[in-house]
Design a protein around this motif. Sequence first.
Motif, short mmCIF file in Angstrom:
data_model
loop_
_atom_site.label_atom_id
_atom_site.label_comp_id
_atom_site.label_asym_id
_atom_site.label_seq_id
_atom_site.Cartn_x
_atom_site.Cartn_y
_atom_site.Cartn_z
N SER A 12 6.70 -1.21 -16.52
CA SER A 12 7.27 -2.35 -15.82
C SER A 12 8.78 -2.33 -15.95
O SER A 12 9.31 -2.16 -17.06
CB SER A 12 6.72 -3.66 -16.40
N PRO A 13 9.52 -2.49 -14.84
CA PRO A 13 10.98 -2.47 -14.93
C PRO A 13 11.55 -3.66 -15.69
O PRO A 13 12.73 -3.65 -16.04
CB PRO A 13 11.41 -2.50 -13.45
N LYS A 14 10.72 -4.66 -15.95
CA LYS A 14 11.19 -5.84 -16.67
C LYS A 14 10.68 -5.87 -18.11
O LYS A 14 10.88 -6.85 -18.82
CB LYS A 14 10.77 -7.10 -15.94
N ALA A 15 10.02 -4.78 -18.55
CA ALA A 15 9.47 -4.74 -19.91
C ALA A 15 10.58 -4.52 -20.93
O ALA A 15 11.56 -3.81 -20.67
CB ALA A 15 8.43 -3.64 -20.02
N THR B 249 9.33 -3.72 -26.98
CA THR B 249 8.01 -4.02 -27.53
C THR B 249 6.91 -3.83 -26.50
O THR B 249 5.87 -3.22 -26.78
CB THR B 249 7.97 -5.47 -28.06
N GLU B 250 7.15 -4.31 -25.28
CA GLU B 250 6.15 -4.18 -24.22
C GLU B 250 5.93 -2.72 -23.84
O GLU B 250 4.80 -2.30 -23.57
CB GLU B 250 6.57 -5.00 -23.01
N VAL B 251 7.01 -1.93 -23.83
CA VAL B 251 6.89 -0.51 -23.51
C VAL B 251 6.03 0.19 -24.56
O VAL B 251 5.11 0.96 -24.24
CB VAL B 251 8.28 0.15 -23.43
N LEU B 252 6.31 -0.06 -25.84
CA LEU B 252 5.56 0.59 -26.91
C LEU B 252 4.11 0.11 -26.93
O LEU B 252 3.20 0.89 -27.24
CB LEU B 252 6.23 0.34 -28.26
N LEU C 15 0.82 -1.21 0.00
CA LEU C 15 0.00 0.00 0.00
C LEU C 15 0.85 1.27 0.00
O LEU C 15 0.31 2.37 -0.05
CB LEU C 15 -0.93 0.01 1.22
N ASP C 16 2.16 1.09 0.06
CA ASP C 16 3.08 2.24 0.08
C ASP C 16 3.60 2.51 -1.32
O ASP C 16 4.30 1.68 -1.90
CB ASP C 16 4.25 1.93 1.02
N PRO C 17 3.27 3.67 -1.90
CA PRO C 17 3.73 3.98 -3.26
C PRO C 17 5.25 3.91 -3.42
O PRO C 17 5.75 3.63 -4.50
CB PRO C 17 3.22 5.42 -3.48
N LYS C 18 5.97 4.15 -2.33
CA LYS C 18 7.43 4.12 -2.40
C LYS C 18 7.97 2.71 -2.62
O LYS C 18 9.13 2.53 -3.00
CB LYS C 18 8.02 4.72 -1.12
N SER C 19 7.12 1.71 -2.35
CA SER C 19 7.56 0.32 -2.53
C SER C 19 7.39 -0.15 -3.96
O SER C 19 7.90 -1.21 -4.32
CB SER C 19 6.76 -0.60 -1.59
N ARG C 20 6.64 0.61 -4.76
CA ARG C 20 6.42 0.21 -6.14
C ARG C 20 7.72 0.38 -6.93
O ARG C 20 8.39 1.40 -6.86
CB ARG C 20 5.30 1.03 -6.79
N TRP C 21 8.03 -0.64 -7.67
CA TRP C 21 9.25 -0.65 -8.48
C TRP C 21 8.83 -0.41 -9.93
O TRP C 21 8.47 -1.33 -10.65
CB TRP C 21 9.97 -1.98 -8.31
#
Length: 397
Positions: free
Chosen positions: A215-218, A221-224, A137-143
Amino acid sequence: MLDDLDAVLEEEDQPAKSDSPRLSPRGRGGRSAIALFLTLLLFGLLAGGGWYGYTKVKGLFTDEDYSGPGGAEAIVQIKTGQSATEIGTMLFGQKVVASPDAFVAAAKENARSKNIQAGWYKLKVEMKASDALTLLLDPKSRWVTKVTLPEGLTYQQTFQALSKATKIPVAAFEKAGKNPVGLGIDASWFTRSDGKKIDKTDIEGFLYPATYELSPKADATEVLKTIVANFNTQMEQMEFAATVRKSRGGVTPYEALIVASIAQAEALKDVDMAKVSRVIYNRAYGDFDCKCLGLDSTVNYWLRITGKGSKASEHLTNADLHNPKNPYNTHDKKGLPPGPIGNPGQVAIKGAMNPTNNFPYYYFISVDTAGTMAYGKTGEDHAKNVLIACQNGIPLC
């Protein structure tokens, strides 16, 4: 085990045989020791079984949970629409929580648990379930990788911005961008009413300006695909294609997107987007003599994407403006250029959808450094506006 013990005890109760003169109390004590050992073993097994049964029953009423803050880092992904049970199961599978039920119980006790956002998170192995929920629930934990794409960037500038944010090479975006349909653009977009050929590998215009959390793992192609999906969503919400087909007299959505990209490049103020769009329509599809746009912005677009570098209008030569090899030469070539010259934002797109009505102008120009636009019906009107611009410090004279 009970039968064996009974047999031993029965043997203890039998009198000694007469032909066994060597039988002594010591031998009898040996059998007693065995019986005692088996008795203690039996009680031990019964006690162990009772404890096992107790722990099983206890598990029916309490959820197994870790007590500590956790240890090694664990990267987890929360997907859109996942329930608390699904999240708990995923966390349990990655050894973050001791049991799915512990996380579900923690979620039930926290009214904010419904606010968990999709994305990647940095948690820890063997966390207390309530602590794991707090981090989710903490936005700072989102990667996430966050990148903002301003209005009007070309596809090349967009790829450079994406590469800087994601560390993915520009070449990877260039390769992925060559297949707009594969990225999610409907093939029906690539149609024109003026008969001009369309480059279906051109992604220009479809990279919607916005702030994206990627997504940090995108990969590229996934980004676009994420950006194109947002473009599609925005177009649907604005009813862009339907509005253009209904109100623009045969102009296709792709042509209107080109108009929007030009308005984005030419107008500095939002109030002028719809007006500039109307002027472009008037020139390309109205009764303007040459039906040419006569714009420096389109010439500069071609110079930019071919690596020649754009120039301020006062530095563009006649050779630049009238280069027959430049497909974006709108000084001599009729109608709209081959494709968009950038990626327009919402205001420019709405202006192209609904250009200003009853606006019979064929010229526009910024007459001051603040971007104030002046419009003219004739060449003489335009010349007067150019003079005003020069007097206000715009280097055109």
